[in-house]
Design a protein around this motif. Structure first.
Motif, PDB file in Angstrom:
ATOM      1  N   ALA A  91     -19.282  21.600 -80.671  1.00  0.00           N
ATOM      2  CA  ALA A  91     -17.758  21.358 -81.550  1.00  0.00           C
ATOM      3  C   ALA A  91     -16.355  21.723 -81.326  1.00  0.00           C
ATOM      4  O   ALA A  91     -17.224  23.021 -81.789  1.00  0.00           O
ATOM      5  CB  ALA A  91     -18.128  20.510 -82.910  1.00  0.00           C
TER       6      ALA A  91
ATOM      7  N   LYS B  60     -21.635  17.787 -79.690  1.00  0.00           N
ATOM      8  CA  LYS B  60     -22.075  17.785 -81.758  1.00  0.00           C
ATOM      9  C   LYS B  60     -20.827  17.175 -82.029  1.00  0.00           C
ATOM     10  O   LYS B  60     -20.304  16.947 -83.016  1.00  0.00           O
ATOM     11  CB  LYS B  60     -22.553  19.341 -82.193  1.00  0.00           C
ATOM     12  CG  LYS B  60     -23.735  19.507 -81.569  1.00  0.00           C
ATOM     13  CD  LYS B  60     -24.020  21.169 -82.357  1.00  0.00           C
ATOM     14  CE  LYS B  60     -25.588  21.454 -82.079  1.00  0.00           C
ATOM     15  NZ  LYS B  60     -25.468  22.897 -82.797  1.00  0.00           N
ATOM     16  N   ALA B  61     -19.920  16.758 -81.059  1.00  0.00           N
ATOM     17  CA  ALA B  61     -18.670  16.038 -81.503  1.00  0.00           C
ATOM     18  C   ALA B  61     -19.019  15.127 -82.093  1.00  0.00           C
ATOM     19  O   ALA B  61     -19.717  14.164 -82.089  1.00  0.00           O
ATOM     20  CB  ALA B  61     -17.667  15.987 -79.730  1.00  0.00           C
ATOM     21  N   ARG B  62     -17.916  14.722 -83.462  1.00  0.00           N
ATOM     22  CA  ARG B  62     -18.509  13.545 -84.454  1.00  0.00           C
ATOM     23  C   ARG B  62     -16.929  12.953 -84.407  1.00  0.00           C
ATOM     24  O   ARG B  62     -16.172  13.373 -84.511  1.00  0.00           O
ATOM     25  CB  ARG B  62     -18.699  14.420 -85.421  1.00  0.00           C
ATOM     26  CG  ARG B  62     -19.984  14.771 -85.726  1.00  0.00           C
ATOM     27  CD  ARG B  62     -21.029  13.456 -85.429  1.00  0.00           C
ATOM     28  NE  ARG B  62     -22.410  14.721 -85.070  1.00  0.00           N
ATOM     29  CZ  ARG B  62     -22.764  14.825 -84.070  1.00  0.00           C
ATOM     30  NH1 ARG B  62     -22.670  14.256 -83.163  1.00  0.00           N
ATOM     31  NH2 ARG B  62     -24.252  15.496 -83.620  1.00  0.00           N
ATOM     32  N   PRO B  63     -17.306  11.844 -84.723  1.00  0.00           N
ATOM     33  CA  PRO B  63     -15.739  11.132 -84.680  1.00  0.00           C
ATOM     34  C   PRO B  63     -14.538  11.727 -86.116  1.00  0.00           C
ATOM     35  O   PRO B  63     -14.927  11.524 -86.722  1.00  0.00           O
ATOM     36  CB  PRO B  63     -15.552   9.663 -84.613  1.00  0.00           C
ATOM     37  CG  PRO B  63     -17.702   9.560 -84.246  1.00  0.00           C
ATOM     38  CD  PRO B  63     -17.701  10.709 -84.067  1.00  0.00           C
TER      39      PRO B  63
ATOM     40  N   ARG C  31     -13.586  13.948 -86.695  1.00  0.00           N
ATOM     41  CA  ARG C  31     -13.404  15.477 -86.875  1.00  0.00           C
ATOM     42  C   ARG C  31     -12.417  16.315 -86.485  1.00  0.00           C
ATOM     43  O   ARG C  31     -11.268  16.596 -87.038  1.00  0.00           O
ATOM     44  CB  ARG C  31     -14.602  16.625 -86.456  1.00  0.00           C
ATOM     45  CG  ARG C  31     -14.497  17.716 -86.655  1.00  0.00           C
ATOM     46  CD  ARG C  31     -15.932  18.370 -85.519  1.00  0.00           C
ATOM     47  NE  ARG C  31     -17.031  18.278 -86.802  1.00  0.00           N
ATOM     48  CZ  ARG C  31     -18.450  18.280 -86.179  1.00  0.00           C
ATOM     49  NH1 ARG C  31     -18.579  18.777 -85.306  1.00  0.00           N
ATOM     50  NH2 ARG C  31     -20.009  17.829 -87.038  1.00  0.00           N
TER      51      ARG C  31
ATOM     52  N   THR D 130     -14.324  23.187 -83.920  1.00  0.00           N
ATOM     53  CA  THR D 130     -13.955  23.011 -85.654  1.00  0.00           C
ATOM     54  C   THR D 130     -12.695  23.669 -85.628  1.00  0.00           C
ATOM     55  O   THR D 130     -12.693  24.922 -85.035  1.00  0.00           O
ATOM     56  CB  THR D 130     -15.677  23.806 -86.231  1.00  0.00           C
ATOM     57  OG1 THR D 130     -15.525  25.057 -85.720  1.00  0.00           O
ATOM     58  CG2 THR D 130     -16.404  22.896 -85.602  1.00  0.00           C
TER      59      THR D 130
ATOM     60  N   GLU E 211      -9.874  13.502 -78.616  1.00  0.00           N
ATOM     61  CA  GLU E 211     -10.530  12.651 -79.449  1.00  0.00           C
ATOM     62  C   GLU E 211     -12.075  12.682 -78.817  1.00  0.00           C
ATOM     63  O   GLU E 211     -13.299  12.555 -78.660  1.00  0.00           O
ATOM     64  CB  GLU E 211     -10.568  12.958 -80.897  1.00  0.00           C
ATOM     65  CG  GLU E 211     -11.963  12.732 -81.913  1.00  0.00           C
ATOM     66  CD  GLU E 211     -12.542  12.830 -83.213  1.00  0.00           C
ATOM     67  OE1 GLU E 211     -12.140  13.744 -83.872  1.00  0.00           O
ATOM     68  OE2 GLU E 211     -11.474  11.745 -82.964  1.00  0.00           O
ATOM     69  N   LYS E 212     -11.172  11.161 -78.667  1.00  0.00           N
ATOM     70  CA  LYS E 212     -12.556  10.137 -77.916  1.00  0.00           C
ATOM     71  C   LYS E 212     -12.654  10.099 -76.157  1.00  0.00           C
ATOM     72  O   LYS E 212     -13.902  10.322 -75.540  1.00  0.00           O
ATOM     73  CB  LYS E 212     -11.456   8.451 -77.292  1.00  0.00           C
ATOM     74  CG  LYS E 212     -11.349   8.065 -79.002  1.00  0.00           C
ATOM     75  CD  LYS E 212     -10.878   6.886 -78.323  1.00  0.00           C
ATOM     76  CE  LYS E 212     -10.955   5.634 -80.014  1.00  0.00           C
ATOM     77  NZ  LYS E 212     -10.367   4.574 -79.461  1.00  0.00           N
TER      78      LYS E 212
END
Length: 93
Positions: free
Chosen positions: A56, A14-17, A19, A58, A7-8
């Motif tokens: 993102a 629109k990536a959010r920590p 998610r 999802t 993830e990092k």
């Protein structure tokens, strides 16, 4: 945690920590716990997120991604087992 490290590295607008980490159970079920399948899913997911403008990863987007046959068969097997367990619980009530 592997998913947190992946993830990092995501470069999506629109990536959010957290998610992707929140999807850890889904990702394990979907890939059968195979790292190659996980990397394929994330890579193809990123490509689709960029090309569609979603930007993102999802659950909804990942559901549309097809990965290797072994992982897909494992996913179907786990889903069938879950349905059988659910029916057994209903029968015991």
């Amino acid at each position: 945690m592997l998913i947190k490290a992946i993830e990092k590295q995501l470069v999506l607008a629109k990536a959010r920590p957290g998610r992707l980490v929140a999807l850890d159970g889904y990702l394990f079920e979907r890939t059968g716990g195979h790292i190659g399948s996980l990397i394929t899913l994330v890579t193809r997911g990123c490509f689709k997120a960029i090309t569609t403008g979603t930007e993102a990863l999802t659950w909804e987007l990942l559901q549309t991604i097809r990965i290797d046959e072994a992982a897909e068969r494992s996913r179907q097997r786990h889903a069938a087992e879950g349905r059988r367990r659910g029916k057994k619980k209903e029968g015991n009530q």
